[in-house]
Scaffold this motif. Structure first.
Motif, mmCIF file in Angstrom:
data_model
loop_
_atom_site.group_PDB
_atom_site.id
_atom_site.type_symbol
_atom_site.label_atom_id
_atom_site.label_comp_id
_atom_site.label_asym_id
_atom_site.label_seq_id
_atom_site.Cartn_x
_atom_site.Cartn_y
_atom_site.Cartn_z
ATOM 1 N N GLN A 60 0.823 -1.211 0.000
ATOM 2 C CA GLN A 60 0.000 0.000 0.000
ATOM 3 C C GLN A 60 0.856 1.260 0.000
ATOM 4 O O GLN A 60 0.557 2.240 -0.682
ATOM 5 N N PHE A 61 1.962 1.226 0.763
ATOM 6 C CA PHE A 61 2.830 2.396 0.863
ATOM 7 C C PHE A 61 4.147 2.215 0.092
ATOM 8 O O PHE A 61 4.969 3.129 0.057
ATOM 9 N N ALA A 62 4.334 1.039 -0.511
ATOM 10 C CA ALA A 62 5.558 0.720 -1.253
ATOM 11 C C ALA A 62 6.794 0.939 -0.384
ATOM 12 O O ALA A 62 7.729 1.652 -0.746
ATOM 13 N N ILE A 63 6.800 0.311 0.791
ATOM 14 C CA ILE A 63 7.904 0.436 1.754
ATOM 15 C C ILE A 63 8.223 -0.939 2.316
ATOM 16 O O ILE A 63 7.318 -1.729 2.597
ATOM 17 N N ASP A 64 9.517 -1.209 2.487
ATOM 18 C CA ASP A 64 9.938 -2.383 3.252
ATOM 19 C C ASP A 64 9.968 -1.938 4.716
ATOM 20 O O ASP A 64 10.900 -1.238 5.147
ATOM 21 N N LEU A 94 3.398 6.893 7.972
ATOM 22 C CA LEU A 94 3.211 6.290 6.648
ATOM 23 C C LEU A 94 2.255 7.110 5.788
ATOM 24 O O LEU A 94 2.493 7.297 4.581
ATOM 25 N N ASN A 95 1.194 7.603 6.375
ATOM 26 C CA ASN A 95 0.237 8.418 5.607
ATOM 27 C C ASN A 95 0.867 9.735 5.155
ATOM 28 O O ASN A 95 0.632 10.198 4.038
ATOM 29 N N ILE A 168 16.765 1.493 -0.231
ATOM 30 C CA ILE A 168 17.616 2.191 0.732
ATOM 31 C C ILE A 168 16.728 2.586 1.899
ATOM 32 O O ILE A 168 15.752 3.327 1.737
ATOM 33 N N ASN A 169 17.046 2.058 3.062
ATOM 34 C CA ASN A 169 16.264 2.325 4.272
ATOM 35 C C ASN A 169 14.776 2.030 4.069
ATOM 36 O O ASN A 169 13.905 2.766 4.539
ATOM 37 N N LYS A 202 -0.583 1.117 -11.852
ATOM 38 C CA LYS A 202 -1.389 1.880 -10.880
ATOM 39 C C LYS A 202 -0.981 1.543 -9.454
ATOM 40 O O LYS A 202 -1.346 2.262 -8.525
ATOM 41 N N GLN A 203 -0.271 0.455 -9.274
ATOM 42 C CA GLN A 203 0.174 0.066 -7.937
ATOM 43 C C GLN A 203 1.233 1.048 -7.446
ATOM 44 O O GLN A 203 2.050 1.547 -8.230
ATOM 45 N N PRO A 204 1.246 1.352 -6.147
ATOM 46 C CA PRO A 204 2.142 2.393 -5.613
ATOM 47 C C PRO A 204 3.600 2.239 -6.046
ATOM 48 O O PRO A 204 4.244 3.208 -6.427
#
Length: 1017
Positions: A60-64, A94-95, A168-169, A202-204
């Motif tokens: 959803q947020f494209a974060i590891d 995150l938001n 990265i991070n 369309k995916q983040p």
């Protein structure tokens, strides 16, 4: 067990290089990913990357999330404590991140960090400089670089995976789709296709600017894009080049790995990736613009490579060096210069002993001087530096030694000047001996207007002559040689075409005493990678025209009267000669470029003349012809100063009707299609819509390459291809042009004229093999141009393919021979068809049949793929390469736009004798195409055609419904009805003719057009 040669094996190899281990090893050893990540000794054995796990990725947020939170908690505990009082603080972060990344992109957040309430979160510690404190160096080591395989990136479809992603991070930087040639797939086709058609953009993760770059990689090549946009996605090669061409070099003897090793061994190391983010990647566009309208620049390999090598050499060897950078047109020199200029001002010496060093804590150069005549580059550098540098207002112009001193005193780090002011800047550099300079010279775009060179000549104390060839390289070298060259400046000269004197002044001398460029991105590589077009692929001299006509003359079935008439006129002199050449120019440009709507109807041409007087005469001749044709488009002229011709004084402004400074802008408008030039716009003029050049001027050496290269600019949005580029040269020979290009292009494809009769020979050989029956070729063409369903066409091709594969029991060598000859026929005919003044229907039909048959012909000979590639790369003929369109009169194409060029004779503008000549040609042409076995004399044919024509004209509906009808579609319908009626009445007298008309659709269409011409419609 056998070797693993699939995509998984490539994934594993990359992971092993980056992290020191791989999932397969961990599984075999019984270890977990977490255990490895905690053991620094293991992952530091690679490139310092951690092993990521798909389960930790928040799509959803494209974060590891594992590495995102662990980085913040380890490095910025106090800032997080400001937020941790709130129960939903992680979601709030995150938001906030999601909102800012959608608005500004990931690059902005990596550089600026993230503000959440009263907390400021640094998301990336930058790579330290040589002068950085130990704290800055320690901070960089706190970054978490990680890689994750088979990443499930989609919120909507959790089963969709991307092969490899670098973070990265916890923030995504690079995505990669991997392919392996040994499984029959490659990056250029299959990898790109996967991103374009099978990945949900369309995916983040795949949204624009949310991730820096997307790579399609196989064992041999790499391609990258910064914007996934469906079928409009544009991938750029990211390859080192191989033997001055595309691709990547073979690994050194004894080395282990793949040709694309440089990606994970060099480009994706922690230091390299950080350097790219800090000093190369930029988001171009106005701050107020929505992010989707901006452009994200990621360097091509050679751009990154040249800047890094210059910076490293300057750090090692200090001030007083010279660097010749031979980068072809299409190399992106503007960006390379910008990146080099910015990084040079922050370049530090390796140690105190380096020439010009004032200590490792001080930058090597006080200022960087950019010498250019490109107005846009001035603005571009300003904008780009503003993106990179925290310090604003560090750029200033300087046009004298006094201004140079003032700019330095004001702390300006990048100073921009022009070629013609360069001598004064040289003086300033010599006077300011206590300062250190890097001078970046962009000479390739130095001749956009004659006045700049006039000033340069005068500054050098030289007389100006309109016929002198202006050359910025000579001026720069003269300026440097005529003044004391102190050791307080390093020089970087960017050029696509270095002269001998330039090589000697700026080049690197090897052990043999030869001078070579410091860095090379060749014309060959630029062409093969698709950044520029090959202007030599379609080069035609007037002599070549003559040779074509000579081969036609020797074959009695061809009429060459029109070409022979033009060739006789060619020997005439003065205005008459120019009038004739102007006619030849428009005879090509209008039907072959304008009427065929090249470049979506926006294609333009340049006429290169010997002198200003010649340019004025050409302009007038072209205008007179266009006037007779109803002025279908406008033309412009470009020359410097005033010129008297036949007692009348002319200026560019007066002839064009607008200011000289507006010529470039006006010519870009759709109304203007041809620009006539004299010693102007031959270098440094970027107009991607140029696709034809008509040369009537001696071109040699550097000027030949620079002038002809005006055509090579790619125009992807307009669909510009190599076959759209055409040069007609009235002055130079093919040998002369080849000699000019050879020093700058190692694989020049320019050959002598090809005798058209080679197509007869190829067709005879192909026919004799028996792969196809001629009735199949006929059947295919009729169905194809009637736009029948592909399922109806397929069995015809498959029948021939089956014979080739099995029934004829051909040896492998015979199969290879047939396929090569078939490809040769298609290639040569495609080139010749644009300029042949006649048509042979059998060649045309075989061309289309073979185009669809060739992909269906498998061959086993291992050498043939190489031969095929060679055949594709060698230009066997040079006569206006373009896609062949069938002539309306043979019934294979009904496009309205192609009708007019078929009849170049204005209706009613000829005497009765001329009409008789036209009639003879019509009858002869039609007879050759359709009645080769019709046993009647030409006079009998004349009578039959005239009889039919009179019957049509006598029809009661002819005048009102055809002649008086302004609606072209209704006119054609009415004429068709009259022709049907007349043919029905004539069927008893002309039974053979009626049978063809009634049963053969292709014949009926051709006959319909011929009778329209006969009836003067």
């Amino acid at each position: 067990m056998h070797s693993q040669t699939n995509e998984q094996a490539l994934e594993s190899a990359i992971e092993k290089q980056l992290t020191g281990t791989c999932l397969e090893e961990l599984k075999a050893q019984g270890n977990t990913v977490d255990t490895v990540n905690e053991d620094a000794a293991i992952y530091r054995a690679g490139k310092g990357y951690y092993v990521g796990q798909p389960s930790n990725f928040n799509a959803q947020f494209a974060i590891d999330e594992q590495f995102f939170w662990s980085f913040l908690e380890t490095t910025q505990k106090e800032e997080l404590e400001k937020l941790q009082k709130q129960s939903d603080w992680k979601l709030k972060v995150l938001n906030r991140f999601d909102r800012m990344v959608k608005k500004y992109g990931i690059l902005h957040l990596l550089k600026k960090g993230l503000q959440v309430d009263d907390a400021h979160l640094i998301l990336f510690y930058q790579l330290p400089l040589a002068s950085s404190s130990q704290q800055v160096k320690d901070n960089f080591e706190q970054n978490r670089f990680s890689e994750t395989r088979q990443l499930r990136y989609s919120v909507d479809n959790p089963r969709e995976e991307i092969d490899l992603v670098l973070f990265i991070n916890g923030l995504p930087i690079v995505t990669m789709e991997l392919k392996n040639h040994w499984t029959g797939q490659n990056a250029r086709v299959h990898g790109q296709h996967q991103y374009i058609t099978k990945r949900d953009t369309k995916q983040p993760l795949l949204q624009f600017a949310r991730c820096v770059v997307h790579f399609a990689v196989d064992t041999d090549e790499a391609y990258m894009t910064t914007k996934l946009n469906g079928i409009n996605t544009y991938f750029l090669p990211f390859n080192k080049g191989n033997k001055h061409g595309k691709g990547n070099p073979e690994l050194p003897h004894g080395a282990i790995g793949h040709r694309t090793n440089y990606l994970w061994n060099e480009v994706f190391t922690r230091e390299s990736l950080a350097n790219i983010i800090q000093h190369f990647v930029r988001l171009d566009g106005k701050k107020k613009d929505p992010i989707q309208s901006k452009t994200l620049f990621f360097p091509r390999y050679h751009q990154m490579d040249v800047v890094r090598k210059v910076i490293a050499d300057a750090s090692k060897n200090g001030v007083g060096q010279t660097y010749l950078i031979q980068h072809s047109a299409g190399s992106g020199k503007s960006n390379s210069i910008t990146w080099a200029a910015y990084q040079l001002i922050e370049n530090y010496p390796e140690n105190d002993t380096v020439s010009g060093s004032r200590g490792v804590e001080h930058p090597l150069f006080d200022s960087v001087i950019v010498v250019t005549d490109r107005r846009l580059l001035d603005k571009q550098i300003r904008d780009n530096i503003a993106d990179f540098s925290e310090i604003k207002n560090i750029i200033a112009p300087a046009y004298s030694s006094a201004e140079l001193r003032n700019s330095l005193e004001q702390g300006k780090k990048i100073i921009i000047t022009t070629i013609q002011k360069f001598p004064f800047i040289i003086d300033g550099i010599a006077d300011l001996s206590e300062k250190r300079f890097a001078v970046v010279i962009d000479e390739a775009h130095s001749s956009q207007s004659g006045s700049a060179h006039d000033n340069m000549n005068r500054a050098m104390g030289q007389q100006f002559n309109e016929d002198d060839e202006t050359d910025a390289q000579d001026k720069i070298v003269q300026a440097m040689q005529s003044r004391k060259m102190r050791g307080n400046a390093s020089y970087l000269a960017f050029t696509a075409t270095p002269k001998a004197i330039t090589l000697e002044k700026f080049g690197v001398q090897d052990e043999e005493g030869k001078f070579k460029p410091f860095h090379l991105y060749s014309m060959k590589q630029a062409i093969e990678e698709g950044f520029i077009l090959d202007v030599l692929a379609n080069y035609t001299t007037l002599k070549s025209y003559y040779e074509i006509e000579k081969s036609i003359e020797e074959n009695p079935m061809f009429d060459s009267s029109k070409a022979q008439k033009k060739l006789r006129a060619y020997v005439e002199q003065h205005q008459q000669t120019i009038n004739t050449k102007a006619e030849i120019i428009l005879d090509h440009f209008i039907p072959k470029i304008v009427n065929q709507k090249k470049l979506k109807g926006k294609a333009k041409a340049m006429v290169v003349t010997q002198s200003i007087e010649s340019a004025i005469r050409y302009y007038k001749a072209l205008q007179n012809i266009l006037k007779d044709k109803g002025r279908p488009f406008k033309i412009a002229i470009a020359f410097s100063g005033r010129k008297e011709v036949d007692g009348i004084e002319y200026t560019e402004t007066e002839m064009n009707g607008f200011a000289e400074k507006d010529t470039r802008i006006k010519f870009d408008e759709d109304d203007y299609r041809i620009l006539v030039v004299a010693n102007k716009y031959l270098t440094g003029f970027d107009q991607p819509k140029l696709c034809a050049m008509y040369v009537d001027k001696k071109l040699q050496g550097v000027l030949a390459v620079q002038a002809l290269s005006r055509l090579n600019r790619a125009a992807t949005k307009l669909g510009k291809k190599t076959e759209d580029v055409f040069v007609l040269d009235f002055f130079n020979s093919s040998t002369d042009i080849k000699a000019s290009f050879d020093p700058f292009y190692t694989a020049t494809s320019l050959s002598d004229a090809t005798d058209v009769n080679v197509l007869h020979e190829l067709k005879d050989v192909l026919d004799d093999v028996g792969v196809y029956e001629w009735s199949e070729v006929e059947d295919f063409n009729i169905k194809f141009f009637n736009k029948e369903d592909a399922q109806i066409l397929s069995p015809i091709i498959e029948r021939a393919a089956e014979r080739f594969k099995n029934e004829l029991e051909l040896e492998d060598d015979d199969k290879a021979d047939f396929k090569i000859k078939a490809k040769q026929f298609v290639k040569i005919y495609g080139q010749m068809a644009s300029i042949m003044p006649y048509e042979i229907v059998e060649w045309e039909k075989l061309f289309w049949f073979l185009k669809f048959l060739i992909p269906k012909l498998p061959i086993k000979n291992s050498d043939v793929d190489g031969l095929d590639e060679l055949l594709e790369s060698v230009d066997l003929s040079t006569y206006g390469l373009e896609r062949v369109r069938l002539n309306e009169t043979i019934g294979l194409d009904d496009s309205d736009s192609l009708l007019d060029p078929q009849n170049p004779n204005p209706r009613g503008a000829h005497s009765q004798d001329e009409e008789k000549d036209l009639l003879d040609i019509i009858i002869q042409s039609f007879n050759e195409r359709w009645f080769q076995n019709w046993d009647v004399t030409p006079e009998d044919q004349r009578v039959k055609f005239i009889s039919l024509t009179k019957s049509i004209q006598a029809h009661p509906d002819f005048k009102n419904k055809v002649l008086a009808n302004v609606d072209e579609q209704n006119k054609n319908l009415a004429f068709q009805k009259i022709l049907d009626n007349v043919m029905s009445q004539q069927r008893k007298q002309e039974l053979d003719l009626y049978r063809l008309y009634a049963k053969d659709d292709a014949f009926r269409i051709a006959f319909f057009d011929t009778m329209k011409r006969m009836a003067h419609i």
